[in-house]
Scaffold this active site. Structure first.
Site, mmCIF file in Angstrom:
data_model
loop_
_atom_site.group_PDB
_atom_site.id
_atom_site.type_symbol
_atom_site.label_atom_id
_atom_site.label_comp_id
_atom_site.label_asym_id
_atom_site.label_seq_id
_atom_site.Cartn_x
_atom_site.Cartn_y
_atom_site.Cartn_z
ATOM 1 N N GLY A 141 -38.721 18.383 -1.178
ATOM 2 C CA GLY A 141 -38.271 17.122 -0.623
ATOM 3 C C GLY A 141 -37.849 16.133 -1.687
ATOM 4 O O GLY A 141 -37.636 16.499 -2.850
ATOM 5 N N ASN B 25 -43.692 15.212 1.293
ATOM 6 C CA ASN B 25 -43.123 15.098 -0.056
ATOM 7 C C ASN B 25 -42.270 13.831 -0.170
ATOM 8 O O ASN B 25 -41.051 13.894 -0.314
ATOM 9 C CB ASN B 25 -42.312 16.355 -0.386
ATOM 10 N N ARG C 70 -39.381 13.864 -3.472
ATOM 11 C CA ARG C 70 -40.152 13.800 -4.712
ATOM 12 C C ARG C 70 -39.856 15.006 -5.598
ATOM 13 O O ARG C 70 -39.692 14.871 -6.813
ATOM 14 C CB ARG C 70 -41.659 13.720 -4.422
ATOM 15 N N CYS C 71 -39.769 16.179 -4.988
ATOM 16 C CA CYS C 71 -39.450 17.389 -5.757
ATOM 17 C C CYS C 71 -38.104 17.265 -6.482
ATOM 18 O O CYS C 71 -37.932 17.810 -7.565
ATOM 19 C CB CYS C 71 -39.400 18.602 -4.828
ATOM 20 N N MET C 72 -37.166 16.562 -5.857
ATOM 21 C CA MET C 72 -35.794 16.516 -6.383
ATOM 22 C C MET C 72 -35.585 15.424 -7.423
ATOM 23 O O MET C 72 -34.444 15.162 -7.805
ATOM 24 C CB MET C 72 -34.804 16.287 -5.229
#
Length: 413
Positions: free
Chosen positions: A400, A357, A402-404
């Site tokens: 990770g 991620n 990118r998710c955040m």
């Protein structure tokens, strides 16, 4: 309505100009072991350390020239905005109240009055961190049975512990935003609040643009499944969180209303929590390089969607991921960098810790968790600059870098 001059995303890898984050807050301290499954968590993070890690994440972004905006601050400013007047503030509170597990109209009215009596910053914080049953004075109504039952659910208004995964509830494609329909009930208010920001915050509303998708549409689609590969190509994961119906609808809108997007690559992945979104197993790190979880390669099914001459979407199966990516991106070849160096044990461990991620902040430059040592070193050996951040607590929510993050604008290169 004209497209927004503020929003501009045509790539996964162009240098980030503006990005939206949510700094973890009091909503994480509302997690309880017995309700972890319901709130989509598997553990309870240590908030103070989590905030330190998130602050370092934001610092690394700023060091690379990105403007960082925060969700809670935008929400507070939207609640205080004169766009829509006082009525708009009442409307978002009423919309939230309609989602509550409260049958009593008098109790709902008490909660409504309590919320509307709060200042903008305090109301924004409450809409995110939740409201417990003990916070309501119950002066005008009798206490409900659920208030007295000791094992009863403790909240009138649920907290939003997943809000720091800002990628999922909103996605910018071109100059418009998709406010995504979240699959799980625990996350649906996140999208509702984002749509309120898009409509009422001065920075967004000053450049009104029609949304690609609204938070309350029937079919679910989440931003972790949407990757903007180029001006012409968008990849969308068909997953446990993103339905084929929603993918078709978004593709249809892109083809009919966006002059650039001509291909949608559908990547079906196993419907499992370990692979909840496409970006947990596959991300773009450079113009011709991707990182991928090796255990997923044999289980991805590919379909290419294109606009038909009569307006109907044309769909055809594709076979080889590497060849398909090279063809769609008009490259002689692409490189797939396997998480964990291809070693299954290392790959399983580092994929669980979101080694795949990555957040590309410029072509060939990504932010990753420091803990994924093998995957990070492999990226470096393949010519990728790796900016590491700590993640011992952030990773507990199963996401990770990118998710955040929700990129709002990237510098076209």
């Amino acid at each position: 309505m004209p497209a927004s001059a503020f929003l501009d995303i045509r790539s996964e890898i162009d240098p980030i100009q503006t990005i939206l984050l949510h700094r973890p807050g009091g909503e994480l301290e509302q997690l309880m072991p017995k309700y972890l499954d319901e709130m989509l968590f598997e553990d309870i993070p240590y908030l103070e350390q989590m905030q330190l890690e998130h602050d370092e994440f934001a610092s690394r972004l700023r060091e690379r020239g990105a403007e960082v905006l925060y969700f809670e601050q935008l929400l507070a400013e939207s609640l205080g905005s004169n766009i829509g007047g006082k009525a708009s503030r009442n409307q978002i509170v009423d919309a939230v109240l309609n989602e509550l597990r409260v049958n009593s109209s008098s109790l709902k009215q008490e909660i409504r009055e309590l919320l509307l009596d709060r200042g903008d910053a305090d109301l924004a914080r409450t809409l995110i961190s939740g409201l417990t049953k003990t916070e309501i004075p119950h002066k005008g109504s009798e206490k409900r049975l659920s208030f007295y039952i000791k094992e009863s659910y403790p909240f009138y208004l649920d907290p939003l512990p997943n809000l720091y995964f800002s990628r999922d509830y909103g996605t910018v494609i071109g100059k418009r935003m998709s406010v995504n329909t979240m699959k799980a009930r625990a996350r649906q208010r996140e999208s509702m609040l984002l749509e309120y920001i898009a409509e009422h915050h001065p920075r967004f509303a000053a450049h009104p643009g029609e949304l690609w998708h609204h938070h309350d549409e029937r079919d679910s689609i989440e931003g972790g499944d949407i990757l903007i590969l180029s001006d012409e190509v968008v990849a969308i994961g068909c997953s446990a969180r993103t339905s084929p119906e929603a993918i078709e609808e978004l593709a249809s809108r892109l083809f009919s209303q966006d002059e650039s997007v001509r291909r949608v690559l559908v990547m079906q992945i196993p419907f499992a929590r370990a692979y909840m979104h496409l970006d947990t197993v596959f991300t773009m790190v450079d113009r011709d390089k991707f990182t991928i979880f090796p255990g997923i390669s044999d289980y991805i099914t590919l379909f290419e969607m294109t606009p038909g001459a009569t307006g109907e979407i044309q769909i055809r199966p594709r076979e080889d991921l590497r060849e398909t990516l090279a063809s769609l991106l008009k490259l002689p070849s692409v490189q797939l960098i396997e998480t964990g160096g291809g070693d299954l044990l290392t790959a399983e461990r580092e994929q669980w810790n979101d080694g795949t991620n990555t957040l590309a902040i410029a072509p060939g430059t990504v932010i990753t968790y420091r803990r994924n040592r093998v995957s990070n070193e492999l990226l470096r050996k393949n010519g990728i600059e790796v900016v590491e951040i700590p993640g011992s607590e952030l990773v507990r929510g199963r996401g990770g870098p990118r998710c955040m993050s929700m990129p709002l604008a990237r510098q076209r290169t």
